[in-house]
Every structure is written in structure tokens, then in C-alpha cells.
Design a protein around this motif. Structure first.
Motif, PDB file in Angstrom:
ATOM      1  N   HIS A 160      21.015  18.729  -5.045  1.00 60.08           N
ATOM      2  CA  HIS A 160      20.304  18.476  -6.306  1.00 60.08           C
ATOM      3  C   HIS A 160      19.808  17.030  -6.408  1.00 60.08           C
ATOM      4  CE1 HIS A 160      21.600  22.378  -7.836  1.00 60.08           C
ATOM      5  NE2 HIS A 160      22.811  22.097  -7.385  1.00 60.08           N
ATOM      6  N   GLY A 161      19.928  16.288  -5.314  1.00 59.89           N
ATOM      7  CA  GLY A 161      19.487  14.899  -5.347  1.00 59.89           C
ATOM      8  C   GLY A 161      20.449  13.986  -6.080  1.00 59.89           C
ATOM      9  N   ILE A 162      21.693  14.408  -6.172  1.00 59.34           N
ATOM     10  CA  ILE A 162      22.724  13.606  -6.848  1.00 59.34           C
ATOM     11  C   ILE A 162      23.667  13.042  -5.797  1.00 59.34           C
ATOM     12  CG2 ILE A 162      24.629  13.629  -8.517  1.00 59.34           C
ATOM     13  CD1 ILE A 162      23.271  16.152  -9.745  1.00 59.34           C
ATOM     14  N   THR A 163      23.812  11.734  -5.777  1.00 57.33           N
ATOM     15  CA  THR A 163      24.795  11.126  -4.891  1.00 57.33           C
ATOM     16  C   THR A 163      26.055  10.807  -5.676  1.00 57.33           C
ATOM     17  OG1 THR A 163      24.099   8.818  -5.234  1.00 57.33           O
ATOM     18  CG2 THR A 163      22.953  10.070  -3.514  1.00 57.33           C
ATOM     19  N   VAL A 164      27.189  10.902  -4.996  1.00 56.70           N
ATOM     20  CA  VAL A 164      28.487  10.617  -5.622  1.00 56.70           C
ATOM     21  C   VAL A 164      29.265   9.715  -4.674  1.00 56.70           C
ATOM     22  CG1 VAL A 164      30.545  11.573  -6.720  1.00 56.70           C
ATOM     23  CG2 VAL A 164      28.445  12.943  -6.605  1.00 56.70           C
ATOM     24  N   ASN A 165      29.587   8.524  -5.144  1.00 58.06           N
ATOM     25  CA  ASN A 165      30.315   7.566  -4.324  1.00 58.06           C
ATOM     26  C   ASN A 165      31.411   6.903  -5.134  1.00 58.06           C
ATOM     27  OD1 ASN A 165      28.757   7.318  -1.635  1.00 58.06           O
ATOM     28  ND2 ASN A 165      27.134   7.205  -3.169  1.00 58.06           N
ATOM     29  N   ALA A 166      32.353   6.301  -4.433  1.00 55.30           N
ATOM     30  CA  ALA A 166      33.435   5.568  -5.082  1.00 55.30           C
ATOM     31  C   ALA A 166      33.394   4.111  -4.643  1.00 55.30           C
ATOM     32  CB  ALA A 166      34.793   6.170  -4.730  1.00 55.30           C
ATOM     33  N   VAL A 167      33.765   3.243  -5.561  1.00 53.70           N
ATOM     34  CA  VAL A 167      33.930   1.823  -5.275  1.00 53.70           C
ATOM     35  C   VAL A 167      35.424   1.512  -5.388  1.00 53.70           C
ATOM     36  CG1 VAL A 167      33.369  -0.533  -5.988  1.00 53.70           C
ATOM     37  CG2 VAL A 167      31.645   1.273  -6.150  1.00 53.70           C
ATOM     38  N   CYS A 168      35.948   0.824  -4.396  1.00 51.48           N
ATOM     39  CA  CYS A 168      37.384   0.541  -4.336  1.00 51.48           C
ATOM     40  C   CYS A 168      37.625  -0.965  -4.392  1.00 51.48           C
ATOM     41  CB  CYS A 168      37.982   1.114  -3.057  1.00 51.48           C
ATOM     42  SG  CYS A 168      37.764   2.901  -2.880  1.00 51.48           S
ATOM     43  N   PRO A 169      37.729  -1.523  -5.602  1.00 55.61           N
ATOM     44  CA  PRO A 169      37.971  -2.966  -5.710  1.00 55.61           C
ATOM     45  C   PRO A 169      39.428  -3.308  -5.414  1.00 55.61           C
ATOM     46  CG  PRO A 169      37.187  -1.983  -7.801  1.00 55.61           C
ATOM     47  CD  PRO A 169      37.611  -0.883  -6.906  1.00 55.61           C
ATOM     48  N   ASN A 170      39.636  -4.537  -4.957  1.00 56.98           N
ATOM     49  CA  ASN A 170      41.000  -5.049  -4.928  1.00 56.98           C
ATOM     50  C   ASN A 170      41.346  -5.512  -6.337  1.00 56.98           C
ATOM     51  OD1 ASN A 170      39.280  -7.301  -4.890  1.00 56.98           O
ATOM     52  ND2 ASN A 170      40.691  -8.531  -3.676  1.00 56.98           N
ATOM     53  N   HIS A 171      42.346  -6.336  -6.480  1.00 55.97           N
ATOM     54  CA  HIS A 171      42.792  -6.723  -7.818  1.00 55.97           C
ATOM     55  C   HIS A 171      41.717  -7.536  -8.544  1.00 55.97           C
ATOM     56  CE1 HIS A 171      45.624  -7.689 -10.999  1.00 55.97           C
ATOM     57  NE2 HIS A 171      45.128  -8.901 -10.976  1.00 55.97           N
TER      58      HIS A 171
ATOM     59  N   ARG B 240      40.188 -15.343  -2.600  1.00 54.33           N
ATOM     60  CA  ARG B 240      40.296 -15.155  -4.058  1.00 54.33           C
ATOM     61  C   ARG B 240      40.450 -13.678  -4.385  1.00 54.33           C
ATOM     62  NH1 ARG B 240      35.770 -12.761  -6.021  1.00 54.33           N
ATOM     63  NH2 ARG B 240      33.693 -13.244  -5.175  1.00 54.33           N
ATOM     64  N   PRO B 241      40.983 -13.354  -5.581  1.00 57.76           N
ATOM     65  CA  PRO B 241      40.957 -11.965  -6.058  1.00 57.76           C
ATOM     66  C   PRO B 241      39.533 -11.551  -6.391  1.00 57.76           C
ATOM     67  CG  PRO B 241      42.603 -13.285  -7.248  1.00 57.76           C
ATOM     68  CD  PRO B 241      41.733 -14.236  -6.483  1.00 57.76           C
ATOM     69  N   GLY B 242      39.362 -10.289  -6.725  1.00 59.07           N
ATOM     70  CA  GLY B 242      38.037  -9.789  -7.044  1.00 59.07           C
ATOM     71  C   GLY B 242      37.566 -10.211  -8.422  1.00 59.07           C
ATOM     72  N   LEU B 243      36.262 -10.145  -8.617  1.00 65.19           N
ATOM     73  CA  LEU B 243      35.635 -10.383  -9.918  1.00 65.19           C
ATOM     74  C   LEU B 243      34.929  -9.111 -10.368  1.00 65.19           C
ATOM     75  CD1 LEU B 243      33.935 -13.830  -9.150  1.00 65.19           C
ATOM     76  CD2 LEU B 243      36.148 -13.457 -10.273  1.00 65.19           C
TER      77      LEU B 243
ATOM     78  N   ILE C  17      33.738   2.904  -0.878  1.00 70.47           N
ATOM     79  CA  ILE C  17      33.363   1.586  -0.373  1.00 70.47           C
ATOM     80  C   ILE C  17      34.339   0.523  -0.874  1.00 70.47           C
ATOM     81  CG2 ILE C  17      31.559  -0.179  -0.388  1.00 70.47           C
ATOM     82  CD1 ILE C  17      29.522   2.094  -0.647  1.00 70.47           C
ATOM     83  N   ASN C  18      34.964  -0.184   0.047  1.00 72.71           N
ATOM     84  CA  ASN C  18      35.870  -1.273  -0.325  1.00 72.71           C
ATOM     85  C   ASN C  18      35.070  -2.475  -0.815  1.00 72.71           C
ATOM     86  OD1 ASN C  18      38.165   0.168   0.587  1.00 72.71           O
ATOM     87  ND2 ASN C  18      37.783  -0.508   2.684  1.00 72.71           N
ATOM     88  N   VAL C  19      35.495  -3.038  -1.928  1.00 71.84           N
ATOM     89  CA  VAL C  19      34.948  -4.305  -2.427  1.00 71.84           C
ATOM     90  C   VAL C  19      36.157  -5.189  -2.663  1.00 71.84           C
ATOM     91  CG1 VAL C  19      33.558  -5.431  -4.201  1.00 71.84           C
ATOM     92  CG2 VAL C  19      32.979  -3.118  -3.473  1.00 71.84           C
ATOM     93  N   SER C  20      36.634  -5.783  -1.574  1.00 74.25           N
ATOM     94  CA  SER C  20      37.950  -6.408  -1.611  1.00 74.25           C
ATOM     95  C   SER C  20      38.028  -7.757  -0.904  1.00 74.25           C
ATOM     96  CB  SER C  20      38.981  -5.466  -0.972  1.00 74.25           C
ATOM     97  OG  SER C  20      38.766  -5.360   0.430  1.00 74.25           O
ATOM     98  N   GLY C  21      36.890  -8.306  -0.518  1.00 71.85           N
ATOM     99  CA  GLY C  21      36.925  -9.574   0.216  1.00 71.85           C
ATOM    100  C   GLY C  21      37.619  -9.468   1.559  1.00 71.85           C
TER     101      GLY C  21
ATOM    102  N   GLU D 231      40.314  -7.643   2.078  1.00 72.10           N
ATOM    103  CA  GLU D 231      41.741  -7.354   1.910  1.00 72.10           C
ATOM    104  C   GLU D 231      42.073  -5.924   2.317  1.00 72.10           C
ATOM    105  OE1 GLU D 231      44.888  -7.554  -1.796  1.00 72.10           O
ATOM    106  OE2 GLU D 231      43.158  -8.897  -1.791  1.00 72.10           O
ATOM    107  N   GLU D 232      41.130  -5.026   2.103  1.00 71.38           N
ATOM    108  CA  GLU D 232      41.276  -3.617   2.488  1.00 71.38           C
ATOM    109  C   GLU D 232      40.162  -3.296   3.469  1.00 71.38           C
ATOM    110  OE1 GLU D 232      43.302  -0.375   2.791  1.00 71.38           O
ATOM    111  OE2 GLU D 232      43.852  -1.630   1.078  1.00 71.38           O
ATOM    112  N   MET D 233      40.519  -2.761   4.640  1.00 70.17           N
ATOM    113  CA  MET D 233      39.500  -2.564   5.671  1.00 70.17           C
ATOM    114  C   MET D 233      39.456  -1.147   6.235  1.00 70.17           C
ATOM    115  SD  MET D 233      39.465  -6.105   7.852  1.00 70.17           S
ATOM    116  CE  MET D 233      39.136  -7.685   7.077  1.00 70.17           C
ATOM    117  N   HIS D 234      39.993  -0.198   5.519  1.00 72.10           N
ATOM    118  CA  HIS D 234      39.882   1.180   6.017  1.00 72.10           C
ATOM    119  C   HIS D 234      39.527   2.107   4.870  1.00 72.10           C
ATOM    120  CE1 HIS D 234      43.828   1.912   4.195  1.00 72.10           C
ATOM    121  NE2 HIS D 234      43.660   3.173   4.437  1.00 72.10           N
TER     122      HIS D 234
END
Length: 266
Positions: free
Chosen positions: A182-193, A230-233, A257-261, A263-266
Motif C-alpha cells: 500500500h506504499g506504507i513503510t514501517v520502521n523503528a528507531v532505537c535510541p540509546n539513553h 555523550r548520551p543521546g539527544l 535503526i540504532n541512533v546511539s552514537g 553504543e548499540e551496533m546490532h
């Protein structure tokens, strides 16, 4: 208003708190021209202040109360958004509970159910409601789930939270498989602290649990373990959301998708 998201509407659940992650995400979209929906458990002075700040950035803003653990309220949130702006183009599942911190053996079943009900069931109810509207529009859309580093790695004293965030990744992938046509994408963002209001509660708890004399010492130690120092913003997570909602990311779906600087790489 001009910008990459001019004429688009973004809904972010759990976005009514000052200096919260949801507010940061909406600020990024407001700066790029989107209509914004501030949604939280209730709409009071703080939530209205968040909305007014967004209006100051030039955005058209609606405030809609929603308890995401109630499927009917999630459907109403989407229906009211369509009524206000004509469509739901981008939906961000950000509402979450992370302050129930207890050892596994001490977790009450009611606390477990509350966390799962908001963090995982709430994301499902909202995904379903948003996707229905997106399918009906025939224009596709973007659904973005705010997961966590805890969706990839376990942490002590957070069994329900860790389980809910791991489950959110499964929901992301299952949704992406069915909604891509349907042309809809679904993704997750995984921030650190990220030290939001919720993050501050976690800082207080874990600094004591791990034997740090002060919260500042705990945060400093956290920073030394991060490759970026640094921690995340909130702005880090917001930038990832803005990219995932863009045309550039149209062929990206089902990802966490990791957004962790680093800190998380898998």
C-alpha cells in the motif's frame, strides 16, 4: 508554510511533555513545514504549551487526548486528525512507560500488563488505525515506532520495558510485510539513553542501583562508554524520524535503526 513536509500531517503519541522526546520529534517536523498533532494521555496546560511552541515555529497544530492502551481512543485519534487536516501522512508511535523499575522477581502482574498495554499494544492499535486511514487515502504513508536500545539489549530491573520494546521490533517487521503493498513503510528507531523526563527517572534509579554517588557521576560514566562521548539527544532521534519519513527513505522498511552514537551496533 514551505519545507520538505509542507502540506503533510504528522501525529506523535506521547508528545505533550516539555523537553520530551515526542516534543523534539514534532519540533523537527514543524521546522520542515508539517501540520502537527500533539497527543498525550490528557490535554492540559503543559500539552497546550507544547502546541503553542510549535505554532511559534509556523506550524498548524491540533491537540488530541489519547490513551493508547485503548484501541477505540487510538482510532478516534486518527479520525480526529483526518477531520482536522484531511489525512494522516506520518504516524510516530512514541508513547511509552519506562519508569516501572523492579527486579524480575518483584514485578507485579498489573505493572507488567500496564507497560505492555501502552508500549506494545498501544503501538499496535495506533499502527492499525493509522494504516487504515493511509490505505483509504491511496497515498501511502510512514509509520515510525520509537523503540529503544532496550529493543536490542536487555537491561536489569526493566523486564516489561525490555520485552515490550523487543516486541515493538516484531510489530515493525510484521507491519512492514503487510503494508508495503500500500506504499506504507514501517520502521523503528532505537535510541540509546535520552535524558527526557522519563530518562531522568531512570537516571535516578540506576545511579543508586549501580552505586554512583550522584546522578551526574552516573551520566558521566555513561558518556565515557559511548564512542561519541555523550548520551543521546531528542534531536538525534528526531533527525532519524525526519529521514525515515522522507522520499529518500521510501525503499527502507521493516528496519530497526540504532541512533546511539555507536553504543548499540546490532
Amino acid at each position: 508554510m514551505s519545507g520538505r513536509y509542507a502540506g503533510k500531517t504528522v501525529v506523535v503519541t506521547g508528545s505533550g511533555k516539555q523537553k520530551g522526546l515526542g516534543q523534539g520529534i514534532l519540533q523537527r517536523f514543524a521546522d520542515e513545514g508539517a501540520h502537527c498533532v500533539v497527543s498525550d494521555l490528557a490535554i492540559g496546560e503543559e500539552e497546550e504549551a507544547v502546541a503553542e511552541e510549535l505554532r511559534g515555529r509556523g506550524a498548524e497544530v491540533a491537540t488530541i487526548a489519547c490513551d493508547v492502551s485503548d484501541a477505540a481512543q487510538c482510532q478516534a485519534l486518527v479520525d480526529q486528525t483526518v477531520e482536522a487536516f484531511g489525512a494522516v501522512d506520518i504516524f510516530v508511535n512514541n508513547a511509552g512507560i519506562g519508569f516501572m523499575m523492579k527486579p524480575l522477581l518483584d514485578v507485579d502482574p498489573a505493572d507488567w500488563a500496564t507497560v505492555i498495554g501502552v508500549n506494545l499494544s498501544g503501538a499496535f492499535y495506533c499502527t492499525q488505525a493509522a494504516a487504515r486511514a493511509m490505505v483509504a487515502s491511496g497515498k501511502g504513508g510512514r509509520i515510525i515506532n520509537i523503540a529503544s536500545q532496550a529493543a536490542k539489549t536487555a537491561f536489569p530491573h526493566l523486564p516489561a520495558y525490555v520485552s515490550s520494546k523487543h516486541g515493538m521490533i516484531g510489530l515493525t517487521r510484521a507491519s512492514a510485510v503487510e503494508l508495503g503493498a500500500h506504499g506504507i513503510t514501517v520502521n523503528a528507531v532505537c535510541p540509546n539513553h535520552v535524558t527526557t523526563g522519563l530518562g531522568a527517572q531512570q537516571n535516578e534509579y540506576f545511579s543508586k542501583l549501580l552505586g554512583f554517588e550522584t546522578v551526574e557521576a552516573y551520566i558521566a560514566n555513561m558518556s565515557t562508554k559511548n564512542p561519541m562521548g555523550r548520551p543521546g539527544l531528542a534531536s538525534d532521534t528526531a533527525a532519524a524520524c525526519a529521514w525515515l519519513a522522507s522520499d529518500d527513505a521510501f525503499y527502507v522498511t521493516g528496519e530497526a535503526i540504532n541512533v546511539s552514537g555507536g553504543e548499540e551496533m546490532h
